[in-house]
Structure formats: C-alpha cells, structure tokens
Design a protein around this motif. Structure first.
Motif, PDB file in Angstrom:
ATOM      1  N   TYR A 104      15.065   5.726   3.796  1.00 10.06           N
ATOM      2  CA  TYR A 104      15.877   6.084   4.957  1.00 10.06           C
ATOM      3  C   TYR A 104      17.097   5.190   5.068  1.00 10.06           C
ATOM      4  CZ  TYR A 104      11.626   8.573   6.057  1.00 10.06           C
ATOM      5  OH  TYR A 104      10.556   9.401   5.970  1.00 10.06           O
ATOM      6  N   SER A 105      16.862   3.904   5.023  1.00 10.69           N
ATOM      7  CA  SER A 105      17.967   2.953   5.143  1.00 10.69           C
ATOM      8  C   SER A 105      17.496   1.541   4.815  1.00 10.69           C
ATOM      9  CB  SER A 105      18.512   2.959   6.574  1.00 10.69           C
ATOM     10  OG  SER A 105      19.409   1.876   6.756  1.00 10.69           O
ATOM     11  N   PRO A 106      18.306   0.765   4.104  1.00  9.75           N
ATOM     12  CA  PRO A 106      17.999  -0.655   3.947  1.00  9.75           C
ATOM     13  C   PRO A 106      18.375  -1.374   5.249  1.00  9.75           C
ATOM     14  CG  PRO A 106      20.116  -0.178   2.955  1.00  9.75           C
ATOM     15  CD  PRO A 106      19.559   1.138   3.454  1.00  9.75           C
ATOM     16  N   PRO A 107      18.091  -2.649   5.367  1.00 13.60           N
ATOM     17  CA  PRO A 107      18.618  -3.401   6.509  1.00 13.60           C
ATOM     18  C   PRO A 107      20.147  -3.329   6.483  1.00 13.60           C
ATOM     19  CG  PRO A 107      16.930  -4.678   5.363  1.00 13.60           C
ATOM     20  CD  PRO A 107      17.250  -3.501   4.490  1.00 13.60           C
ATOM     21  N   LEU A 108      20.749  -3.123   7.658  1.00 10.03           N
ATOM     22  CA  LEU A 108      22.200  -2.922   7.751  1.00 10.03           C
ATOM     23  C   LEU A 108      22.860  -4.063   8.505  1.00 10.03           C
ATOM     24  CD1 LEU A 108      22.116   0.848   8.854  1.00 10.03           C
ATOM     25  CD2 LEU A 108      22.500  -0.038   6.522  1.00 10.03           C
ATOM     26  N   SER A 109      24.128  -4.281   8.199  1.00 10.14           N
ATOM     27  CA  SER A 109      24.900  -5.247   8.976  1.00 10.14           C
ATOM     28  C   SER A 109      25.056  -4.703  10.390  1.00 10.14           C
ATOM     29  CB  SER A 109      26.278  -5.449   8.345  1.00 10.14           C
ATOM     30  OG  SER A 109      27.049  -4.271   8.540  1.00 10.14           O
ATOM     31  N   LEU A 110      25.458  -5.567  11.302  1.00  6.41           N
ATOM     32  CA  LEU A 110      25.666  -5.136  12.685  1.00  6.41           C
ATOM     33  C   LEU A 110      26.666  -3.979  12.741  1.00  6.41           C
ATOM     34  CD1 LEU A 110      25.300  -5.456  15.721  1.00  6.41           C
ATOM     35  CD2 LEU A 110      27.046  -7.239  15.688  1.00  6.41           C
ATOM     36  N   ALA A 111      27.776  -4.111  12.021  1.00  7.22           N
ATOM     37  CA  ALA A 111      28.808  -3.063  12.044  1.00  7.22           C
ATOM     38  C   ALA A 111      28.235  -1.736  11.530  1.00  7.22           C
ATOM     39  CB  ALA A 111      30.011  -3.482  11.215  1.00  7.22           C
ATOM     40  N   GLU A 112      27.475  -1.808  10.461  1.00  7.04           N
ATOM     41  CA  GLU A 112      26.916  -0.579   9.877  1.00  7.04           C
ATOM     42  C   GLU A 112      25.907   0.078  10.807  1.00  7.04           C
ATOM     43  OE1 GLU A 112      26.834  -1.566   5.086  1.00  7.04           O
ATOM     44  OE2 GLU A 112      25.392  -2.563   6.398  1.00  7.04           O
ATOM     45  N   VAL A 113      25.031  -0.737  11.378  1.00 11.61           N
ATOM     46  CA  VAL A 113      23.987  -0.142  12.223  1.00 11.61           C
ATOM     47  C   VAL A 113      24.614   0.423  13.495  1.00 11.61           C
ATOM     48  CG1 VAL A 113      23.142  -2.107  13.612  1.00 11.61           C
ATOM     49  CG2 VAL A 113      21.548  -0.367  12.829  1.00 11.61           C
ATOM     50  N   GLU A 114      25.644  -0.230  13.992  1.00 10.63           N
ATOM     51  CA  GLU A 114      26.296   0.284  15.205  1.00 10.63           C
ATOM     52  C   GLU A 114      26.955   1.624  14.932  1.00 10.63           C
ATOM     53  OE1 GLU A 114      28.618  -2.830  17.172  1.00 10.63           O
ATOM     54  OE2 GLU A 114      26.810  -3.055  18.409  1.00 10.63           O
ATOM     55  N   LEU A 115      27.565   1.740  13.777  1.00 11.22           N
ATOM     56  CA  LEU A 115      28.172   3.004  13.386  1.00 11.22           C
ATOM     57  C   LEU A 115      27.121   4.113  13.419  1.00 11.22           C
ATOM     58  CD1 LEU A 115      31.147   3.303  12.502  1.00 11.22           C
ATOM     59  CD2 LEU A 115      30.319   3.432  10.135  1.00 11.22           C
ATOM     60  N   GLU A 156       9.935   4.173   0.162  1.00 14.23           N
ATOM     61  CA  GLU A 156      11.053   4.261  -0.785  1.00 14.23           C
ATOM     62  C   GLU A 156      11.252   5.665  -1.318  1.00 14.23           C
ATOM     63  OE1 GLU A 156      10.261   1.242  -3.732  1.00 14.23           O
ATOM     64  OE2 GLU A 156      10.859  -0.372  -2.367  1.00 14.23           O
ATOM     65  N   LYS A 157      10.225   6.511  -1.136  1.00 14.78           N
ATOM     66  CA  LYS A 157      10.295   7.861  -1.729  1.00 14.78           C
ATOM     67  C   LYS A 157       9.851   8.914  -0.736  1.00 14.78           C
ATOM     68  CE  LYS A 157       9.638   6.538  -6.493  1.00 14.78           C
ATOM     69  NZ  LYS A 157       8.701   5.656  -7.180  1.00 14.78           N
ATOM     70  N   LYS A 158      10.427  10.100  -0.936  1.00 15.38           N
ATOM     71  CA  LYS A 158      10.094  11.250  -0.108  1.00 15.38           C
ATOM     72  C   LYS A 158       8.581  11.531  -0.143  1.00 15.38           C
ATOM     73  CE  LYS A 158      12.215  15.832   0.485  1.00 15.38           C
ATOM     74  NZ  LYS A 158      11.438  16.466   1.422  1.00 15.38           N
ATOM     75  N   GLU A 159       7.991  11.429  -1.334  1.00 14.93           N
ATOM     76  CA  GLU A 159       6.550  11.717  -1.474  1.00 14.93           C
ATOM     77  C   GLU A 159       5.713  10.771  -0.614  1.00 14.93           C
ATOM     78  OE1 GLU A 159       9.113  11.919  -3.977  1.00 14.93           O
ATOM     79  OE2 GLU A 159       7.869  10.815  -5.403  1.00 14.93           O
ATOM     80  N   GLN A 160       6.170   9.540  -0.518  1.00 11.23           N
ATOM     81  CA  GLN A 160       5.430   8.564   0.299  1.00 11.23           C
ATOM     82  C   GLN A 160       5.494   8.964   1.775  1.00 11.23           C
ATOM     83  OE1 GLN A 160       7.531   5.049  -0.938  1.00 11.23           O
ATOM     84  NE2 GLN A 160       6.464   4.935  -2.905  1.00 11.23           N
ATOM     85  N   GLY A 191       7.942   5.059  10.507  1.00 11.53           N
ATOM     86  CA  GLY A 191       8.129   4.229   9.326  1.00 11.53           C
ATOM     87  C   GLY A 191       9.549   3.763   9.139  1.00 11.53           C
ATOM     88  N   GLN A 192       9.697   2.950   8.116  1.00 15.89           N
ATOM     89  CA  GLN A 192      11.000   2.416   7.757  1.00 15.89           C
ATOM     90  C   GLN A 192      10.969   2.155   6.256  1.00 15.89           C
ATOM     91  OE1 GLN A 192       9.540  -1.290  10.112  1.00 15.89           O
ATOM     92  NE2 GLN A 192      11.387  -2.004   9.084  1.00 15.89           N
ATOM     93  N   PHE A 238       0.840  -1.217   0.000  1.00 10.75           N
ATOM     94  CA  PHE A 238       0.000   0.000   0.000  1.00 10.75           C
ATOM     95  C   PHE A 238       0.869   1.258   0.000  1.00 10.75           C
ATOM     96  CE2 PHE A 238      -2.537  -3.028   2.764  1.00 10.75           C
ATOM     97  CZ  PHE A 238      -3.266  -3.536   1.708  1.00 10.75           C
ATOM     98  N   VAL A 239       1.949   1.178   0.773  1.00 12.28           N
ATOM     99  CA  VAL A 239       2.835   2.347   0.874  1.00 12.28           C
ATOM    100  C   VAL A 239       3.443   2.668  -0.490  1.00 12.28           C
ATOM    101  CG1 VAL A 239       4.929   3.247   1.976  1.00 12.28           C
ATOM    102  CG2 VAL A 239       3.303   1.862   3.306  1.00 12.28           C
ATOM    103  N   HIS A 240       3.898   1.624  -1.186  1.00 11.76           N
ATOM    104  CA  HIS A 240       4.532   1.823  -2.500  1.00 11.76           C
ATOM    105  C   HIS A 240       3.616   2.560  -3.472  1.00 11.76           C
ATOM    106  CE1 HIS A 240       7.274  -1.909  -1.748  1.00 11.76           C
ATOM    107  NE2 HIS A 240       7.679  -0.845  -1.100  1.00 11.76           N
ATOM    108  N   GLU A 241       2.318   2.235  -3.418  1.00 15.75           N
ATOM    109  CA  GLU A 241       1.390   2.818  -4.386  1.00 15.75           C
ATOM    110  C   GLU A 241       0.634   4.022  -3.838  1.00 15.75           C
ATOM    111  OE1 GLU A 241      -1.094   0.088  -6.506  1.00 15.75           O
ATOM    112  OE2 GLU A 241       0.424  -1.479  -6.459  1.00 15.75           O
ATOM    113  N   SER A 242       0.944   4.402  -2.618  1.00 18.79           N
ATOM    114  CA  SER A 242       0.120   5.426  -1.954  1.00 18.79           C
ATOM    115  C   SER A 242       0.087   6.751  -2.692  1.00 18.79           C
ATOM    116  CB  SER A 242       0.597   5.636  -0.514  1.00 18.79           C
ATOM    117  OG  SER A 242       1.953   6.044  -0.518  1.00 18.79           O
ATOM    118  N   THR A 243       1.130   7.060  -3.446  1.00 19.60           N
ATOM    119  CA  THR A 243       1.150   8.362  -4.135  1.00 19.60           C
ATOM    120  C   THR A 243       0.805   8.250  -5.622  1.00 19.60           C
ATOM    121  OG1 THR A 243       3.536   8.117  -4.402  1.00 19.60           O
ATOM    122  CG2 THR A 243       2.773   9.448  -2.541  1.00 19.60           C
ATOM    123  N   THR A 244       0.548   7.027  -6.087  1.00 20.89           N
ATOM    124  CA  THR A 244       0.247   6.865  -7.514  1.00 20.89           C
ATOM    125  C   THR A 244      -1.118   6.224  -7.765  1.00 20.89           C
ATOM    126  OG1 THR A 244       1.464   4.776  -7.436  1.00 20.89           O
ATOM    127  CG2 THR A 244       2.654   6.698  -8.286  1.00 20.89           C
TER     128      THR A 244
END
Ligand code: C2E
Ligand code: MG
Ligand code: MG
Ligand code: MG
Length: 289
Positions: A266-277, A245-249, A261-262, A211-217
């Motif tokens: 904003y960010s894809p799923p991150l590795s432990l090292a990346e998310v800790e950073l 996936e988009k600012k408009e959404q 939201g997520q 629903f989120v993907h199509e919310s603006t179209t």
C-alpha cells in the motif's frame, strides 16, 4: 576514540565512514559514537518522523498512520531505528527521545484533527520507556496540550513488557483511563501467554510481518496467522497485519478475517510532506474505531 574515527572518516569523505569502521573491525566504535551523539541529537533536531498509512483492507481506505522515527546523523546520514533504538534503550536515552516522539506525533495529530482529517496516530513505545515512572504523565501531557479525542492516539508496545506483568497491567490500566488505544506490536515473536494476554486491557494485536510475508507460501505461517486471528476474535482484540507486500497476502488476510493492515504493497513510511499530500487529497477515511 570515536572522535578520531570521526576525524579520519571526515578526512576521507563522509561516505567512507562505514567502510572505515568495518575495516577496523570496530563496529563497537560506531555504536559508541552513536551512543555518544544521541545525547545531543534531540537538541540538534536530528530526529524526524515518517508516517506509514494503515488501511482498512477491504476498501483500501486509510484509517490511521504509524509514526516511525529516523535519525539524520550529520556524518552518517539517515540511521534506522532498528539500529539506534536499542542503543537508546541501553543508555536510557529512550526516555527523553520517546517523549520527543510522542510530543511530535501529538502535535501533528492535532493539526490533522483540526483540519478535519480523521486518521489515528500510532506511536511505538519501547519497554524501558513504558516502564519509566513518568510515562503515563507524558501521555497525559501530550493529550492535554493537543486537544483531540484520546482514541485518536494509539501506543504500540511489544510482548516484552509482559515480563513484568504486574507493573505493566497497572500502567496499561492508567493509559486506558486516559482513553488511548493500545496495540501489541510484532505479535507472535515473543513469549506472552494467552492467559496473561486475555487479562490485559489491549485493543489491537499486530500480527508480526514475518508471518504475513510467508502467509501465502508457507503453510505453517498460514496456520499461525489463522490461529492468531481466531484467538484475537475470541479475546475481542482487533487484528492488524503488518508488512503486507503483496496482493495475495492482503487477500489471504481478508479471507481469514483480518481486515486491517499496512505494508509496502500500500505504502512505505512517508515523509511528512508526502503523507500530508495523501491525507489532504484523499478525503475518505475508513470509519472504523
Ligand atoms: P515496528 O514498529 O514493527 O515497525 C514496522 C517496521 O517495518 C518499520 O521499520 C516499517 O518501515 C517496516 N515495514 C513496514 N511495511 C513493511 C513491509 O511491507 N515490508 C517490510 N519488509 N518492512 C515493512 P522501521 O521504520 O525501520 O522501524 C523498525 C522498528 O524500530 C519498529 O518496528 C519499532 O520497533 C522501532 N521503532 C521505529 N520507530 C520507533 C519509535 O518512534 N519509537 C520506538 N520506541 N521504536 C521505534
Ligand atoms: Mg510498530
Ligand atoms: Mg511491528
Ligand atoms: Mg518490528
């Protein structure tokens, strides 16, 4: 048979395996092999978690993460949970696997909490795992082994658990006594009735990403999102949008009253090292429950 497929695949180079099974038209072999390998994969430390940030949309401050499991198969490389979770469910291996995931997420959450990081950890729980008679004990154990406030742990379940509404209500009540937060994941894709939903001790509703993907179209998707938000407000559930996936959404969601939201925007799923950073660098947490 899977062993032969594996042997041939090895012989012809790892990357050819997928091709090989497809050539044989035997995706079943791949499934058989995964099911067969799942049993040892926990002991062999082949699973790991990634973490996708969850944000307060208006400030873009992080308030939580969702743990998402991956399987690094020694021959096939990284396998998506969309492929192996259903196999683990069919074979009931989801119970030990799900326990490992909860323990791992719990340990991580404890480390972050002790380091002063105030983000909530959400863990996906499949229907079969949820209905396992030891599930509540496992959650209890994770909380007592890792001392952090229980509201810092969330469980994401899908509408499918409502097929067995009486049993699910009892389990949810037990979980609420422990103090953990409950979300309904992929909301809108199942068949849960509103009257049932309103009686359950649920904290969050996650609006399905379709629903989120199509919310603006797509005006139909847009009105579905609005309806879900309205319903959530009336029933006192907090709303979370997934797959932004988009600012408009994000803007559409904020305008219509969904403030969490997520998503890849904003960010894809991150590795432990990346998310800790990210978490250690960014010491501002959204102060929302
Ligand atoms: P889910 O819980 O609804 O998780 C959201 C999925 O959408 C994740 O895929 C995530 O990587 C992906 N995603 C996040 N943001 C975006 C976006 O902006 N666009 C798009 N297209 N996708 C986005 P993933 O990690 O492949 O997981 C798929 C599903 O597998 C999950 O859906 C969940 O149902 C299941 N799963 C993942 N980890 C676990 C786990 O630890 N336990 C259980 N039982 N199931 C899990
Ligand atoms: Mg989820
Ligand atoms: Mg979802
Ligand atoms: Mg999903």
């Amino acid at each position: 048979k899977a062993d032969i497929a594996m042997y041939l695949a090895k012989k012809s180079g790892k990357n050819n395996f997928k091709f090989y099974v497809h050539e044989q038209g035997s995706l079943l072999d791949r499934k058989f092999m995964l099911e067969h390998n799942l049993k040892q994969a926990i002991d062999h430390h082949e699973f790991y978690l990634e973490y996708q940030p969850k944000l307060e949309l208006q400030t873009e401050h992080i308030y939580g993460v969702e743990a998402l499991v991956r399987w690094k198969h020694p021959e096939l490389g990284v396998i998506s949970p969309a492929e192996f979770i259903p196999i683990a469910e069919e074979s009931s291996l989801i119970v030990p696997l799900g326990k490992w995931i909860l323990q791992e997420a719990g340990k991580q959450n404890k480390k972050w909490y002790d380091a002063g990081i105030r983000v909530k950890m959400a863990v996906n729980v499949s229907a079969k795992q949820f209905e396992d008679p030891h599930f509540v004990d496992t959650v209890h154990q994770v909380l007592s082994e890792n001392q952090f406030p229980p509201q810092y742990l969330g469980l994401e379940i899908t509408e499918s658990v409502m097929q067995n509404i009486h049993q699910s209500t009892l389990i949810l009540q037990e979980l609420k006594k422990l103090g953990v937060k409950i979300s309904i994941d992929d909301f809108g894709t199942g068949y849960s009735s509103l009257s049932v939903l309103s009686k359950l001790p649920i904290d969050f509703i996650k609006i399905d990403q379709s629903f989120v993907h199509e919310s603006t179209t797509n005006p139909i998707a847009a009105s579905l999102v609005k309806t879900i938000v309205e319903m959530g407000k009336n029933l006192h559930f907090e709303l979370i949008a997934e797959g932004i996936e988009k600012k408009e959404q994000a803007e559409f969601l904020i305008e219509n009253g969904c403030y969490r939201g997520q998503g890849y925007f904003y960010s894809p799923p991150l590795s432990l090292a990346e998310v800790e950073l990210l978490l250690y660098k960014n010491q501002i947490w959204a102060s929302i429950e």
